[in-house]
Design a protein around this motif. Structure first.
Motif, PDB file in Angstrom:
ATOM      1  N   LEU A   1       2.546 -33.720 -20.636  1.00  0.00           N
ATOM      2  CA  LEU A   1       3.807 -33.379 -20.302  1.00  0.00           C
ATOM      3  C   LEU A   1       4.790 -34.011 -21.809  1.00  0.00           C
ATOM      4  CD1 LEU A   1       4.760 -31.762 -17.470  1.00  0.00           C
ATOM      5  CD2 LEU A   1       3.607 -30.775 -19.417  1.00  0.00           C
ATOM      6  N   LYS A   2       4.506 -35.114 -22.014  1.00  0.00           N
ATOM      7  CA  LYS A   2       5.493 -36.285 -22.718  1.00  0.00           C
ATOM      8  C   LYS A   2       4.727 -35.656 -24.134  1.00  0.00           C
ATOM      9  CE  LYS A   2       6.484 -40.847 -24.131  1.00  0.00           C
ATOM     10  NZ  LYS A   2       6.431 -41.906 -23.788  1.00  0.00           N
ATOM     11  N   TYR A   3       2.961 -36.102 -24.337  1.00  0.00           N
ATOM     12  CA  TYR A   3       2.371 -34.960 -25.566  1.00  0.00           C
ATOM     13  C   TYR A   3       2.735 -34.352 -25.989  1.00  0.00           C
ATOM     14  CZ  TYR A   3      -1.331 -34.180 -28.040  1.00  0.00           C
ATOM     15  OH  TYR A   3      -2.298 -34.075 -29.314  1.00  0.00           O
ATOM     16  N   TRP A   4       3.052 -33.087 -24.405  1.00  0.00           N
ATOM     17  CA  TRP A   4       3.420 -31.987 -25.335  1.00  0.00           C
ATOM     18  C   TRP A   4       4.679 -31.522 -25.791  1.00  0.00           C
ATOM     19  CZ3 TRP A   4       7.277 -28.576 -23.885  1.00  0.00           C
ATOM     20  CH2 TRP A   4       7.785 -27.308 -23.766  1.00  0.00           C
ATOM     21  N   ALA A   5       5.400 -32.367 -25.552  1.00  0.00           N
ATOM     22  CA  ALA A   5       6.682 -32.612 -25.622  1.00  0.00           C
ATOM     23  C   ALA A   5       7.389 -32.884 -27.354  1.00  0.00           C
ATOM     24  CB  ALA A   5       7.595 -33.123 -24.819  1.00  0.00           C
ATOM     25  N   LEU A   6       6.015 -34.183 -27.336  1.00  0.00           N
ATOM     26  CA  LEU A   6       6.096 -34.541 -28.989  1.00  0.00           C
ATOM     27  C   LEU A   6       5.837 -33.577 -29.958  1.00  0.00           C
ATOM     28  CD1 LEU A   6       5.987 -37.978 -27.781  1.00  0.00           C
ATOM     29  CD2 LEU A   6       7.484 -37.245 -28.926  1.00  0.00           C
ATOM     30  N   ILE A   7       4.211 -32.326 -29.548  1.00  0.00           N
ATOM     31  CA  ILE A   7       3.340 -31.781 -29.975  1.00  0.00           C
ATOM     32  C   ILE A   7       4.843 -30.807 -30.809  1.00  0.00           C
ATOM     33  CG2 ILE A   7       1.422 -30.345 -30.468  1.00  0.00           C
ATOM     34  CD1 ILE A   7       1.024 -33.068 -31.155  1.00  0.00           C
ATOM     35  N   ILE A   8       5.074 -30.278 -29.836  1.00  0.00           N
ATOM     36  CA  ILE A   8       6.520 -28.902 -29.954  1.00  0.00           C
ATOM     37  C   ILE A   8       7.564 -29.494 -30.512  1.00  0.00           C
ATOM     38  CG2 ILE A   8       7.693 -29.073 -27.559  1.00  0.00           C
ATOM     39  CD1 ILE A   8       7.365 -26.283 -27.489  1.00  0.00           C
ATOM     40  N   GLU A   9       8.032 -31.155 -30.297  1.00  0.00           N
ATOM     41  CA  GLU A   9       8.806 -31.074 -31.578  1.00  0.00           C
ATOM     42  C   GLU A   9       8.526 -31.031 -32.899  1.00  0.00           C
ATOM     43  OE1 GLU A   9      10.751 -35.626 -32.082  1.00  0.00           O
ATOM     44  OE2 GLU A   9      10.156 -34.752 -29.696  1.00  0.00           O
ATOM     45  N   TRP A  10       7.515 -31.127 -33.497  1.00  0.00           N
ATOM     46  CA  TRP A  10       6.450 -31.188 -34.225  1.00  0.00           C
ATOM     47  C   TRP A  10       6.645 -29.739 -34.695  1.00  0.00           C
ATOM     48  CZ3 TRP A  10       2.678 -29.158 -35.935  1.00  0.00           C
ATOM     49  CH2 TRP A  10       1.886 -29.687 -38.022  1.00  0.00           C
ATOM     50  N   VAL A  11       6.654 -29.255 -34.571  1.00  0.00           N
ATOM     51  CA  VAL A  11       5.778 -27.759 -34.240  1.00  0.00           C
ATOM     52  C   VAL A  11       7.324 -27.218 -34.818  1.00  0.00           C
ATOM     53  CG1 VAL A  11       5.835 -25.678 -33.297  1.00  0.00           C
ATOM     54  CG2 VAL A  11       4.155 -27.070 -33.293  1.00  0.00           C
ATOM     55  N   ARG A  12       8.382 -27.202 -33.944  1.00  0.00           N
ATOM     56  CA  ARG A  12       9.545 -26.991 -33.645  1.00  0.00           C
ATOM     57  C   ARG A  12      10.324 -27.417 -35.690  1.00  0.00           C
ATOM     58  NH1 ARG A  12      11.877 -27.078 -28.209  1.00  0.00           N
ATOM     59  NH2 ARG A  12      10.883 -25.697 -27.418  1.00  0.00           N
ATOM     60  N   ASN A  13      10.022 -28.699 -35.616  1.00  0.00           N
ATOM     61  CA  ASN A  13      10.395 -29.685 -37.578  1.00  0.00           C
ATOM     62  C   ASN A  13       9.578 -28.653 -38.088  1.00  0.00           C
ATOM     63  OD1 ASN A  13      11.987 -31.029 -35.291  1.00  0.00           O
ATOM     64  ND2 ASN A  13      10.686 -32.927 -36.217  1.00  0.00           N
ATOM     65  N   ASN A  14       8.693 -28.429 -37.915  1.00  0.00           N
ATOM     66  CA  ASN A  14       7.750 -28.387 -39.170  1.00  0.00           C
ATOM     67  C   ASN A  14       7.473 -26.827 -39.301  1.00  0.00           C
ATOM     68  OD1 ASN A  14       5.294 -28.464 -40.996  1.00  0.00           O
ATOM     69  ND2 ASN A  14       4.303 -26.996 -39.663  1.00  0.00           N
ATOM     70  N   ASN A  15       8.559 -26.459 -38.778  1.00  0.00           N
ATOM     71  CA  ASN A  15       9.163 -24.431 -38.499  1.00  0.00           C
ATOM     72  C   ASN A  15      10.216 -24.595 -39.433  1.00  0.00           C
ATOM     73  OD1 ASN A  15       7.304 -23.306 -37.897  1.00  0.00           O
ATOM     74  ND2 ASN A  15       8.274 -23.612 -35.401  1.00  0.00           N
ATOM     75  N   GLN A  16      11.434 -25.221 -39.567  1.00  0.00           N
ATOM     76  CA  GLN A  16      12.120 -25.917 -40.304  1.00  0.00           C
ATOM     77  C   GLN A  16      11.778 -27.163 -42.008  1.00  0.00           C
ATOM     78  OE1 GLN A  16      15.543 -27.717 -37.625  1.00  0.00           O
ATOM     79  NE2 GLN A  16      14.621 -25.984 -36.630  1.00  0.00           N
TER      80      GLN A  16
END
Length: 177
Positions: free
Chosen positions: A65-80
């Motif tokens: 879940l920590k890995y998932w959180a870091l990847i989704i953070e990247w996805v959100r940042n990447n969208n911006q």
């Protein structure tokens, strides 16, 4: 008052019979206590093993879940149009290593379940591990096709598999040996 031979024999028989009864009773009680202690110890080992398996699963779930959180953070940042900070990239690299290293405890947990004869929970654990492996292979830093919706589906499936696994472990735990 003189003692006759019959009285001596009678007393000897009573003492011998009393000693024999005491010996047999002691042996039976000792055997029953040993059997009961062995049964208690076996049950304790069973529950300890299941608790250890649960702890191992929770450890890898936490890392996943920590890995998932870091990847989704990247996805959100990447969208911006942004990237992860260097600190977060370092944390992601460490988490990837932790996730890889956590699979050893998952293998140990599976072997404990198989040793206990808990085939169905072992299969669910294997499926859970395979899912985590697939998550790691398909959801990674800088994969442009990742979306927040897909990542949320991944998390939901991870939690569903974890719930099914713990349900099977709980059944085994409640039913004991």
């Amino acid at each position: 008052m003189p003692t006759t031979t019959i009285e001596v024999i009678d007393t000897a028989v009573k003492i011998g019979l009393g000693g024999s009864i005491t010996l047999i009773g002691t042996l039976l009680v000792t055997k029953l206590n040993h059997k009961h202690d062995h049964s208690k110890e076996k049950g304790k080992r069973h529950y300890d093993a299941l608790e250890s398996v649960g702890a191992d699963i929770e450890e890898i779930t936490h890392v996943s879940l920590k890995y998932w959180a870091l990847i989704i953070e990247w996805v959100r940042n990447n969208n911006q149009g942004m990237d992860l900070t260097e600190k977060r990239k370092d944390e992601l690299e460490k988490t990837k290593d932790d996730l890889f290293n956590s699979f050893k405890s998952l293998t140990v947990a599976e072997s404990k379940l198989l040793l206990l004869g808990l085939i169905e929970p072992a299969k669910l654990l294997r499926s859970y591990g395979d899912y985590l492996k697939a998550m790691r292979r398909n959801c990674y830093y800088e994969k442009e096709s990742l979306t927040e919706g897909h990542m949320n589906e991944v998390r939901e499936e991870l939690l569903n598999k974890r719930e099914a696994l713990f349900s099977a472990l709980s059944f085994a735990y409640k039913n004991g040996l």
